[in-house]
Design a protein around this motif. Structure first.
Motif, PDB file in Angstrom:
ATOM      1  N   ILE B  84     -26.538 -33.126  21.259  1.00 20.02           N
ATOM      2  CA  ILE B  84     -26.012 -33.876  20.160  1.00 20.02           C
ATOM      3  C   ILE B  84     -27.424 -34.869  19.629  1.00 20.02           C
ATOM      4  O   ILE B  84     -27.125 -35.553  18.585  1.00 20.02           O
ATOM      5  CB  ILE B  84     -24.891 -34.827  20.444  1.00 20.02           C
ATOM      6  CG1 ILE B  84     -25.155 -35.902  21.425  1.00 20.02           C
ATOM      7  CG2 ILE B  84     -23.612 -33.894  20.622  1.00 20.02           C
ATOM      8  CD1 ILE B  84     -23.888 -36.549  21.436  1.00 20.02           C
ATOM      9  N   PHE B  86     -31.248 -36.763  20.491  1.00 18.63           N
ATOM     10  CA  PHE B  86     -32.278 -37.259  21.788  1.00 18.63           C
ATOM     11  C   PHE B  86     -32.337 -38.612  21.580  1.00 18.63           C
ATOM     12  O   PHE B  86     -31.922 -39.167  20.478  1.00 18.63           O
ATOM     13  CB  PHE B  86     -33.616 -36.567  21.680  1.00 18.63           C
ATOM     14  CG  PHE B  86     -34.256 -36.846  20.488  1.00 18.63           C
ATOM     15  CD1 PHE B  86     -35.095 -38.132  20.363  1.00 18.63           C
ATOM     16  CD2 PHE B  86     -34.334 -36.045  19.268  1.00 18.63           C
ATOM     17  CE1 PHE B  86     -36.070 -38.402  19.327  1.00 18.63           C
ATOM     18  CE2 PHE B  86     -35.019 -36.229  18.232  1.00 18.63           C
ATOM     19  CZ  PHE B  86     -35.861 -37.613  18.363  1.00 18.63           C
ATOM     20  N   ARG B 111     -35.589 -45.260  20.075  1.00 17.50           N
ATOM     21  CA  ARG B 111     -35.553 -44.018  18.921  1.00 17.50           C
ATOM     22  C   ARG B 111     -34.357 -43.087  19.070  1.00 17.50           C
ATOM     23  O   ARG B 111     -34.465 -42.678  20.339  1.00 17.50           O
ATOM     24  CB  ARG B 111     -37.100 -43.259  18.976  1.00 17.50           C
ATOM     25  CG  ARG B 111     -38.159 -44.248  18.276  1.00 17.50           C
ATOM     26  CD  ARG B 111     -39.441 -43.497  18.591  1.00 17.50           C
ATOM     27  NE  ARG B 111     -39.213 -42.350  17.531  1.00 17.50           N
ATOM     28  CZ  ARG B 111     -40.588 -41.862  17.298  1.00 17.50           C
ATOM     29  NH1 ARG B 111     -41.707 -42.414  17.746  1.00 17.50           N
ATOM     30  NH2 ARG B 111     -40.467 -40.669  16.555  1.00 17.50           N
ATOM     31  N   VAL B 112     -33.793 -42.731  18.214  1.00 16.35           N
ATOM     32  CA  VAL B 112     -32.588 -41.627  18.448  1.00 16.35           C
ATOM     33  C   VAL B 112     -32.564 -40.868  17.295  1.00 16.35           C
ATOM     34  O   VAL B 112     -33.050 -41.009  16.166  1.00 16.35           O
ATOM     35  CB  VAL B 112     -31.178 -42.464  18.176  1.00 16.35           C
ATOM     36  CG1 VAL B 112     -30.132 -41.669  18.180  1.00 16.35           C
ATOM     37  CG2 VAL B 112     -31.064 -43.471  19.037  1.00 16.35           C
ATOM     38  N   GLY B 113     -32.596 -39.511  17.777  1.00 13.23           N
ATOM     39  CA  GLY B 113     -32.615 -38.411  16.641  1.00 13.23           C
ATOM     40  C   GLY B 113     -31.672 -37.350  16.889  1.00 13.23           C
ATOM     41  O   GLY B 113     -30.739 -37.275  17.760  1.00 13.23           O
ATOM     42  N   GLY B 114     -31.540 -36.294  15.765  1.00 17.83           N
ATOM     43  CA  GLY B 114     -30.435 -35.451  15.832  1.00 17.83           C
ATOM     44  C   GLY B 114     -29.300 -35.818  15.186  1.00 17.83           C
ATOM     45  O   GLY B 114     -29.200 -36.631  14.478  1.00 17.83           O
ATOM     46  N   THR B 115     -28.067 -35.160  15.405  1.00 19.66           N
ATOM     47  CA  THR B 115     -27.044 -35.307  14.908  1.00 19.66           C
ATOM     48  C   THR B 115     -26.443 -36.820  15.119  1.00 19.66           C
ATOM     49  O   THR B 115     -26.125 -37.502  14.286  1.00 19.66           O
ATOM     50  CB  THR B 115     -25.810 -34.436  15.360  1.00 19.66           C
ATOM     51  OG1 THR B 115     -26.167 -33.220  15.362  1.00 19.66           O
ATOM     52  CG2 THR B 115     -24.388 -34.647  14.987  1.00 19.66           C
ATOM     53  N   ILE B 116     -26.758 -37.372  16.342  1.00 17.54           N
ATOM     54  CA  ILE B 116     -26.207 -38.913  16.381  1.00 17.54           C
ATOM     55  C   ILE B 116     -26.872 -39.838  15.274  1.00 17.54           C
ATOM     56  O   ILE B 116     -26.138 -40.634  15.048  1.00 17.54           O
ATOM     57  CB  ILE B 116     -26.506 -39.356  17.990  1.00 17.54           C
ATOM     58  CG1 ILE B 116     -27.639 -38.694  18.712  1.00 17.54           C
ATOM     59  CG2 ILE B 116     -25.190 -39.044  18.751  1.00 17.54           C
ATOM     60  CD1 ILE B 116     -27.875 -39.066  20.039  1.00 17.54           C
ATOM     61  N   SER B 117     -28.088 -39.622  14.870  1.00 18.86           N
ATOM     62  CA  SER B 117     -28.693 -40.585  14.097  1.00 18.86           C
ATOM     63  C   SER B 117     -28.275 -40.091  12.910  1.00 18.86           C
ATOM     64  O   SER B 117     -28.176 -40.977  11.844  1.00 18.86           O
ATOM     65  CB  SER B 117     -30.162 -40.525  14.365  1.00 18.86           C
ATOM     66  OG  SER B 117     -30.996 -39.436  13.727  1.00 18.86           O
ATOM     67  N   ALA B 118     -28.017 -38.853  12.506  1.00 21.42           N
ATOM     68  CA  ALA B 118     -27.685 -38.386  11.055  1.00 21.42           C
ATOM     69  C   ALA B 118     -26.463 -38.805  10.638  1.00 21.42           C
ATOM     70  O   ALA B 118     -26.149 -39.336   9.528  1.00 21.42           O
ATOM     71  CB  ALA B 118     -28.051 -36.931  11.060  1.00 21.42           C
ATOM     72  N   VAL B 119     -25.432 -38.860  11.577  1.00 19.88           N
ATOM     73  CA  VAL B 119     -24.063 -39.193  11.150  1.00 19.88           C
ATOM     74  C   VAL B 119     -23.685 -40.713  11.873  1.00 19.88           C
ATOM     75  O   VAL B 119     -22.516 -41.007  11.466  1.00 19.88           O
ATOM     76  CB  VAL B 119     -23.082 -38.190  11.310  1.00 19.88           C
ATOM     77  CG1 VAL B 119     -23.472 -36.761  10.537  1.00 19.88           C
ATOM     78  CG2 VAL B 119     -23.118 -37.843  12.798  1.00 19.88           C
ATOM     79  N   GLY B 120     -24.449 -41.200  12.904  1.00 20.10           N
ATOM     80  CA  GLY B 120     -24.019 -42.214  13.355  1.00 20.10           C
ATOM     81  C   GLY B 120     -24.556 -43.621  13.125  1.00 20.10           C
ATOM     82  O   GLY B 120     -24.480 -44.447  13.853  1.00 20.10           O
ATOM     83  N   GLN B 121     -25.393 -43.763  12.024  1.00 13.40           N
ATOM     84  CA  GLN B 121     -26.311 -44.884  11.875  1.00 13.40           C
ATOM     85  C   GLN B 121     -25.611 -46.088  11.847  1.00 13.40           C
ATOM     86  O   GLN B 121     -25.845 -47.152  12.437  1.00 13.40           O
ATOM     87  CB  GLN B 121     -27.328 -44.676  10.754  1.00 13.40           C
ATOM     88  CG  GLN B 121     -26.480 -44.858   9.201  1.00 13.40           C
ATOM     89  CD  GLN B 121     -26.135 -45.880   8.900  1.00 13.40           C
ATOM     90  OE1 GLN B 121     -26.694 -47.078   9.145  1.00 13.40           O
ATOM     91  NE2 GLN B 121     -25.327 -46.265   7.936  1.00 13.40           N
ATOM     92  N   ARG B 122     -24.352 -45.970  11.451  1.00 11.94           N
ATOM     93  CA  ARG B 122     -23.858 -47.426  11.352  1.00 11.94           C
ATOM     94  C   ARG B 122     -23.131 -47.882  12.565  1.00 11.94           C
ATOM     95  O   ARG B 122     -22.526 -48.989  12.692  1.00 11.94           O
ATOM     96  CB  ARG B 122     -22.286 -47.201  10.465  1.00 11.94           C
ATOM     97  CG  ARG B 122     -21.372 -46.483  10.719  1.00 11.94           C
ATOM     98  CD  ARG B 122     -20.054 -45.999   9.575  1.00 11.94           C
ATOM     99  NE  ARG B 122     -19.091 -45.424  10.154  1.00 11.94           N
ATOM    100  CZ  ARG B 122     -18.148 -45.852  10.804  1.00 11.94           C
ATOM    101  NH1 ARG B 122     -18.125 -47.051  10.822  1.00 11.94           N
ATOM    102  NH2 ARG B 122     -17.315 -44.946  11.105  1.00 11.94           N
ATOM    103  N   LEU B 123     -23.095 -46.772  13.657  1.00 10.18           N
ATOM    104  CA  LEU B 123     -22.570 -47.487  14.802  1.00 10.18           C
ATOM    105  C   LEU B 123     -23.716 -47.669  15.788  1.00 10.18           C
ATOM    106  O   LEU B 123     -23.683 -48.148  16.861  1.00 10.18           O
ATOM    107  CB  LEU B 123     -21.571 -46.422  15.279  1.00 10.18           C
ATOM    108  CG  LEU B 123     -20.225 -46.136  14.430  1.00 10.18           C
ATOM    109  CD1 LEU B 123     -19.446 -44.978  15.274  1.00 10.18           C
ATOM    110  CD2 LEU B 123     -19.412 -47.432  14.858  1.00 10.18           C
TER     111      LEU B 123
END
Lengths: 778, 148, 281
Positions: B84, B86, B111-123
């Protein structure tokens, strides 16, 4: 809703005929790429980079390959013999990095395709994507174009450490003189942010290889089936005549499907490799990552004027965020902006410098308006800034500077010729309709009460109906074939490839009027390279002006043949054809189109020197672009406690030349305004400072929903274009072009007495609230 | 994303310093840590399961301790990647005696990347604060001798 | 947008559901407005999904001695449009009408929203202001948890993996109580950037009761007891309301994201708190 019962004698052009496409669309019987099922279908899924910049140290496909149901996994080395994703633009110093279908030893943006997995089931393919192990070594990335231009910024492509993708310079008149003579010079930095095109149907492709005759059939969600065929044949090294491309029902594109994407070619490559049909459909999540984005401008404007408001000249520096690779038309986008920099104004001195910048992001390219919204936003904001500087009313300032109606065709300093227009009249109509002077009084009253009410005006001109062939790498013509079937019904094959525009309806209206037949006797087909003669496609508001004209000319040629047959059947040399009937002008005897058509196909005898059958094909190249124009006025109110914007009125007065179908014109204006308003208030593609796309879903990418779009009042003036016999211009992009400056001008106007001159989009409540705070309690 | 804060622990500075570098303590206290195995000087391989309500993902990663300055400060570098996405964290921990205990200040970047950063920025902001809080809660709990 | 493989159960009764959940490994599916997108993105990959959607007992609305019992599976639309709910507990109905969009309101459920505990969800503000109680049932027992103990942190509640929410228990509003829910919408998701639910009752010219619930500002929804204390006993004048509303973010660590900074959220929370109280008064 008004509907029109059609009779052969009734003219349909100008009537609000309901869309003939809609029954299949709203009953779920249309066939999109996703709906295509072929025996033995396999499914492709793409492994994408989570890093904006990284070296690929290794790819382990073993676990994925061993996963039951997986038939193959391909990586960069498997496709390095194939051609590159094409860029169709040439500029003198354009740098084109080799854009492989899959990453080779490096990735350049989050979402960059690294490998593709093929399985006999789409769920298995998705599972196997997770099993491909890619070892990355991340390197520094650069996401903002202005940072990319700074010395020492990470190089996107090692061979070009300055990150300059191209430069472009254009000027007209004498800019130095204009600025020397000016009383005032206003300057502003204006950003047109990156946007996600957001077609309702994501991209997708089905490819099927017939090894027996070595031919490939590709169904793709595209706006340009014929061009796609040429490009794909080149990339695959397949003879073009062995490739058939079909654009089935296409659920919108807004320019984003005017490309050859890596995945389209990969799907075809895989089908040829495994000898089975392959389907690949993008998820919405990947659509955000790997479909082109629009806009992406940072522009520096300087506008010079006399004290009395006479505008003298415009200097602009455009910084275009390219992304890491060019797509088909990327470098052309800011050059289109340059063509429209003067807007509707008659100043003759313009100086424009463009720099395209590589960044570690997905590529930008054409999105509804494609270069013109940025230019219109710029000039229409600058006019407001100048009006504020001079203390002049923005209506008066515009009217003073418009190109007068007597000057058409009008040669602009950017080397194009505006075809026709009456700019003062359309603004006057908008001003009258909206009740401008009364609104200004209401605004004064609102300010006395401490309320922040704004009135925003945007006028626009746009370059569309692309276009003469020198302007397009694809050729700027369009084609139509008209065939009268033996029973007298009419089949039209058009080279355009509509995907939501309703061109089957407008073209049916045109054909019905030209041939004098019932609209139900006409079928318009498109989008299949095996059945349609050839075509350019649908983009740049060109369908009706260029494709419609080819249709008219094909029918006119056919009518001569109809009369030749009619003359034979009526045994007369003086006949005329009208309303589905050929009449002998001497005896009054008639034959119907059906009788003529049957004779033309089945004989037994044919007129001398005349071929059997009633078919005519026309390829028409316009002598010029067409230039629609309009005036939009927005009334808004800003909540001074929170910065929220409420749009209270939206008036769009547009002139798209002759109107074929007012219902469709209104629909285009509504949809366009919604998208322009989306840019003004809500939408932005955001990459964070580490190069990650953080607006990766509609949870955070704020597309305006129906409830967020105000009631749009529409009106028109109708100034025919002299460029084509229909007199039409184009309306596909107009609303988008006008809406963003109209909305922003309105909000800036609401805050102007607080000293606010400019706000960059999107106008988020927080941004506005901060400005209100800084402006004190004036 | 920048993170910073501090937390008061009821231990003296030297105990605290040792505890914060003790792999068995880290294994117990790092949220979602399944295993922490020494693979080299000050370097550990980590397996973790990030779980937050319905959201969960397995990460393989590395923990490294650097710039030791006993008993005042050290750097903690954590990186992990999974299906999900890195994450990569680099933080400076500074220990100062305070009211008989130790204040652990942390300052760093995640630093966060991948799906978690693309759809989870607000959290992201909330979640990282929560993870840090959980770490220190666990730490405080595991370091406090059980009350008889 | 393709989830990983999972087992799927569709119990017909509460008992069947809690039996399936007894091992603590399954994930509960209600309206699916949060879980399904997470599964499609593969951010959530439960091995076993227990779908409560067909349990009829969980969609009841009953009034019982001063309390309104709302079944956990009531959709937002049902809560918003029920005449009984509108009459007895107008705040929850009003809040439901502001959630997401029509599609979400027709699918999403009261219990699902409470259990997911998104820091920006609308319902939790109202549930806090209403001092709601949550009934949690597991195989062999059940318990009722007050809302103050229910929301623990972002996406974290008191619900254990073996438990399901069967109903929310809300007070029947006393005559003379005014309520309001006011939110600043996040334009993409429709969630609240900040949402404030207020209940106020005046008695003899003074505010006799004030309850304020806040969502969006902090990691989880909370009751703004500082605001309530300042308001109660005051005359409820505009100045009183403004002064009370200014306390809404006291001691709160405010969220920051792409759509709003923590400073702006704090400011908006004060504005919306005042507005919600004014509207309720």
């Amino acid at each position: 809703m008004e509907t029109t019962v059609t009779k052969k004698t009734e003219r349909l052009i100008g009537k609000p005929i309901r869309r003939r496409e809609d029954p299949r669309l709203i009953t779920g019987t249309a066939t999109y790429v996703e709906d295509i099922e072929l025996p033995g279908m396999h499914y492709a899924a793409v492994v994408r980079s989570p890093h904006p910049a990284a070296d690929i140290k290794g790819i382990d496909t073993g676990a994925a390959e061993q996963h039951p149901g997986v038939v193959a996994v391909y990586t960069g080395k498997d496709i390095d013999h194939l051609g590159a994703v094409p860029c169709g633009i040439s500029l003198p110093d354009l740098r084109i990095p080799h854009h492989h279908l899959l990453a080779q030893d490096r990735v350049y943006y989050v979402g960059h395709p690294v490998a593709v997995v093929v399985a006999n089931d789409r769920y298995i393919a998705a599972d196997a994507v997770d099993l491909v192990e890619v070892e990355y070594e991340p390197t520094d990335s650069v996401s903002e174009p202005e940072e990319a231009l700074e010395a020492g910024a990470p190089a996107v492509h090692a061979e070009w450490p300055d990150n300059v993708a191209f430069t472009h310079h254009q000027e007209g008149g004498d800019i130095e003189k204009a600025f020397a003579e000016a009383d005032v010079i206003v300057k502003e930095r204006i950003v047109s942010q990156r946007l996600a095109p957001s077609a309702m149907e994501p991209r997708g492709t089905v490819a099927s290889w017939n090894s027996g005759d070595e031919s490939l059939t590709v169904y793709s969600s595209t706006q340009i089936p014929h061009i796609l065929r040429t490009l794909m044949a080149g990339v695959l090294g397949l003879p073009e005549h062995k490739l058939r491309v079909i654009a089935p029902e296409v659920g919108g594109g807004f320019g984003s499907k005017c490309e050859l994407y890596p995945e389209e070619a990969l799907t075809a490559f895989i089908a040829m490799k495994i000898g089975k049909p392959v389907k690949w459909v993008l998820t919405r999540r990947d659509e955000f990552l790997a479909t082109i984005h629009g806009r992406g401008h940072i522009d520096y404007y300087e506008l010079a004027a006399k004290k009395d408001g006479t505008m003298l000249g415009l200097k602009v520096k455009i910084i275009q965020d390219v992304g890491s690779f060019h797509m088909l038309l990327t470098p052309a986008m800011p050059t289109l902006s340059v063509l429209m920099l003067p807007g509707l104004y008659r100043f003759k001195n313009v100086h424009a410098d463009v720099v395209g910048v590589f960044t570690h992001r997905m590529a930008t390219d054409l999105y509804r308006g494609a270069g013109r919204p940025e230019a219109t936003h710029g000039i229409e904001r600058m006019v407001e800034v100048l009006a504020a500087e001079l203390g002049m009313d923005p209506v008066e300032l515009r009217t003073k500077n418009f190109v007068p109606p007597s000057d058409f065709p009008y040669d602009t300093p950017m080397g194009v010729s505006y075809d026709s227009g009456n700019y003062a009249a359309i603004l006057e109509k908008a001003v009258q309709t909206v009740g401008y002077s009364q609104l200004r009084e209401e605004q004064q009253e609102a300010r006395r009460q401490g309320r922040l009410m704004g009135i925003g005006i945007a006028t626009y001109g746009e370059i569309c109906a692309f276009g003469p062939s020198p302007a397009l790498p694809t050729g700027g013509w369009e084609s139509a074939t008209v065939k009268i079937e033996p029973s007298g019904q009419v089949t039209v094959m058009t080279g355009v490839s509509p995907h939501g525009q309703g061109s089957q309806t407008t073209f049916s209206q045109i054909a019905a009027d030209e041939l004098g037949v019932d609209i139900d006797d006409i079928v318009v087909t498109h989008g299949d390279t095996s059945t349609v003669q050839h075509g350019v496609g649908t983009f740049g508001s060109r369908n009706t002006a260029v494709g419609g004209t080819a249709l008219v000319l094909a029918i006119r040629e056919l009518k001569e043949k109809i009369e030749t047959y009619g003359a034979m059947l009526l045994e007369s040399d003086d006949v005329s054809y009208a309303a589905g009937v050929c009449t002998c002008n001497k005896t009054g005897k008639t034959v119907t189109l059906g009788e003529i058509a049957m004779t033309s196909w089945t004989g037994p005898t044919y007129p001398a020197n005349t071929q059997p059958g009633l078919v005519a094909t026309n390829y028409w190249e316009p002598p010029n672009f067409a230039f629609p124009f309009g005036a939009h006025i927005v009334v808004s109110e800003v909540d001074r406690d929170t910065g929220e914007v409420a749009i209270q009125r939206y008036l769009a007065v547009d002139d798209c030349g002759k109107v074929i179908n007012p219902l469709l014109v209104d629909g285009q204006v509504h949809g366009g305004v919604a998208q322009g308003l989306g840019q003004a208030l809500y939408e932005q593609v955001v990459y964070d400072d580490t190069g990650q796309l953080v607006t990766g879903e509609y949870m955070d990418y704020a597309l305006p929903k129906a409830a967020m779009v105000p009631t749009i009042e529409t009106d028109r003036t109708e100034t025919p274009s002299p460029v084509n016999p229909l007199g039409v211009k184009g309306v596909g992009e107009a609303g988008t072009i006008a809406a963003s400056p109209a909305v922003v001008n309105s909000v800036v106007d609401a805050l102007s007495h607080l000293g606010v001159r400019h706000i960059d989009m999107p106008l988020t409540p927080e941004k506005i609230w901060k400005l209100v705070q800084q402006g004190g309690s004036a | 994303m920048k993170i910073s804060g501090s937390r008061l622990l009821d231990l003296d500075q030297e105990q605290c310093y040792r505890a914060l570098q003790d792999p068995s303590v880290l294994e117990r206290c790092m949220p979602g840590c399944r295993s922490l195995v020494r693979v080299g000087e000050d370097t550990y391989a980590m397996k973790m399961k990030m779980a937050l309500a319905s959201i969960s993902g397995l990460f393989d990663g590395k923990v490294r301790i650097a710039d030791r300055n006993f008993p005042h400060s050290f750097r903690l570098l954590v990186e992990g990647s999974g299906r999900i996405g890195f994450l990569k964290g680099d933080g400076l921990l500074q220990l100062t005696p305070e009211n008989g205990g130790t204040s652990v200040g942390y300052e760093g970047e995640v630093r966060v990347g991948g799906t978690i950063s693309a759809v989870g920025q607000r959290l992201m902001d909330t979640t990282s604060k929560m993870m840090i809080k959980r770490f220190f809660d666990k730490l405080a709990e595991s370091l406090t001798p059980p009350q008889q | 947008m393709i989830p990983q493989e999972f087992n799927y159960s569709r119990p017909g009764t509460v008992q069947e559901a809690v039996d399936l959940l007894a091992d603590g490994e399954a994930k509960v599916l209600a309206g699916g407005m949060s879980l399904i997108p997470l599964m499609k993105l593969r951010l959530s990959a439960p091995e076993h999904v227990v779908d409560l959607g067909r349990i009829p007992d969980l969609s009841r609305i009953t009034e019982n001695g001063g309390s309104l019992h709302l079944g956990a599976l009531l959709t937002h639309h049902q809560v918003a449009t029920s005449a009984l709910v509108q009459e007895k507990c107008p705040l929850i109905a009003e809040t439901a009408s502001h959630i997401g969009d029509a599609q979400v309101r027709n699918m999403g459920t009261l219990g699902g929203s409470a259990a997911h505990a998104d820091p920006a969800a609308d319902y939790p503000a109202a549930l806090c202001a209403l001092e709601a109680k949550v009934r949690l049932v597991r195989r062999d027992s059940e318990r009722v948890v007050g809302i103050g103990d229910f929301f623990v942190d972002a996406l974290t509640t008191a619900v254990e993996p073996e438990e399901i929410i069967t109903e929310l228990i809300l007070p029947v509003e006393e005559a003379g109580t005014g309520v309001s829910y006011q939110k600043l919408r996040q334009p993409a998701s429709g969630f609240a950037i900040v949402g404030v639910a207020a209940r106020v009752r005046k008695d003899g010219g003074r505010v006799a009761m004030a309850r304020v619930g806040v969502t969006g500002l902090a990691a989880s929804a909370y009751r703004a007891t500082g605001v309530e204390a300042l308001l109660e006993g005051s005359e409820g004048s505009q100045a009183d309301v403004a002064a009370a509303a200014a306390a809404v973010d006291e001691g709160i660590e405010a969220i920051s994201d792409l759509h709003a900074s923590s400073d702006y959220r704090r400011h908006v929370a004060r504005v919306y708190t005042a507005r919600a109280i004014q509207a309720a008064l």
